[in-house]
Motif scaffolding. Sequence first.
Motif, PDB file in Angstrom:
ATOM      1  N   TRP A  50       4.191   3.973  48.284  1.00 37.36           N
ATOM      2  CA  TRP A  50       3.395   5.146  48.689  1.00 37.36           C
ATOM      3  C   TRP A  50       4.149   6.432  48.354  1.00 37.36           C
ATOM      4  N   GLU A  51       5.412   6.470  48.734  1.00 40.37           N
ATOM      5  CA  GLU A  51       6.203   7.689  48.513  1.00 40.37           C
ATOM      6  C   GLU A  51       6.365   7.998  47.029  1.00 40.37           C
TER       7      GLU A  51
ATOM      8  N   GLY B 198       4.266  10.984  47.492  1.00 41.58           N
ATOM      9  CA  GLY B 198       5.211  11.857  48.174  1.00 41.58           C
ATOM     10  C   GLY B 198       5.543  11.340  49.566  1.00 41.58           C
ATOM     11  N   PRO B 199       6.312  12.106  50.314  1.00 38.71           N
ATOM     12  CA  PRO B 199       6.759  11.665  51.634  1.00 38.71           C
ATOM     13  C   PRO B 199       5.597  11.334  52.578  1.00 38.71           C
ATOM     14  N   ILE B 200       5.817  10.344  53.412  1.00 37.59           N
ATOM     15  CA  ILE B 200       4.844   9.970  54.438  1.00 37.59           C
ATOM     16  C   ILE B 200       4.963  10.996  55.563  1.00 37.59           C
ATOM     17  N   PRO B 201       3.857  11.631  55.933  1.00 31.77           N
ATOM     18  CA  PRO B 201       3.924  12.641  56.994  1.00 31.77           C
ATOM     19  C   PRO B 201       4.476  12.060  58.299  1.00 31.77           C
ATOM     20  N   GLY B 202       5.263  12.849  59.004  1.00 33.74           N
ATOM     21  CA  GLY B 202       5.851  12.414  60.259  1.00 33.74           C
ATOM     22  C   GLY B 202       4.811  11.894  61.232  1.00 33.74           C
ATOM     23  N   GLY B 203       5.113  10.777  61.882  1.00 34.66           N
ATOM     24  CA  GLY B 203       4.218  10.189  62.859  1.00 34.66           C
ATOM     25  C   GLY B 203       3.061   9.398  62.267  1.00 34.66           C
ATOM     26  N   LYS B 204       2.991   9.298  60.941  1.00 37.51           N
ATOM     27  CA  LYS B 204       1.897   8.575  60.286  1.00 37.51           C
ATOM     28  C   LYS B 204       2.364   7.191  59.866  1.00 37.51           C
ATOM     29  N   HIS B 205       1.413   6.271  59.716  1.00 36.82           N
ATOM     30  CA  HIS B 205       1.683   4.901  59.307  1.00 36.82           C
ATOM     31  C   HIS B 205       0.896   4.607  58.027  1.00 36.82           C
ATOM     32  N   ILE B 206       1.448   3.726  57.218  1.00 38.73           N
ATOM     33  CA  ILE B 206       0.773   3.281  56.004  1.00 38.73           C
ATOM     34  C   ILE B 206       0.217   1.894  56.307  1.00 38.73           C
ATOM     35  N   HIS B 207      -1.095   1.742  56.202  1.00 41.11           N
ATOM     36  CA  HIS B 207      -1.747   0.467  56.523  1.00 41.11           C
ATOM     37  C   HIS B 207      -2.226  -0.222  55.255  1.00 41.11           C
ATOM     38  N   HIS B 208      -2.227  -1.552  55.313  1.00 40.41           N
ATOM     39  CA  HIS B 208      -2.776  -2.365  54.235  1.00 40.41           C
ATOM     40  C   HIS B 208      -4.244  -2.597  54.573  1.00 40.41           C
ATOM     41  N   LEU B 209      -5.132  -1.858  53.948  1.00 35.16           N
ATOM     42  CA  LEU B 209      -6.551  -2.011  54.250  1.00 35.16           C
ATOM     43  C   LEU B 209      -7.058  -3.395  53.900  1.00 35.16           C
ATOM     44  N   CYS B 210      -6.390  -4.057  52.949  1.00 34.91           N
ATOM     45  CA  CYS B 210      -6.796  -5.388  52.542  1.00 34.91           C
ATOM     46  C   CYS B 210      -6.258  -6.474  53.486  1.00 34.91           C
ATOM     47  N   GLY B 211      -5.288  -6.127  54.345  1.00 35.53           N
ATOM     48  CA  GLY B 211      -4.703  -7.092  55.261  1.00 35.53           C
ATOM     49  C   GLY B 211      -3.607  -7.952  54.644  1.00 35.53           C
TER      50      GLY B 211
END
Length: 73
Positions: free
Chosen positions: A51-52, A56-69
């Motif tokens: 993602w990064e 770019g950087p992941i915003p503070g307090g945010k999570h990256i999710h796998h929409l496909c699972g």
Amino acid sequence: KPVPVSARLARRSSPEPSGCIGWTGYVMSNGYGTIYVHERGRKELVHRVAWELARGPIPGGKHIHHLCGNRRC
């Protein structure tokens, strides 16, 4: 000289019929892939590093999710 993390990600990724890009490198027991990031001196979760590199950087307090699972995605 260490190989850039972007090149190591590309070498260990494989397109899947679902449209996901699967991780073929090391996977932890919880199903998430990890890769060593030399610049930071530690292992990190592959989906976060990807993602990064792409956005770019992941915003503070945010999570990256796998929409496909698929945690290897």
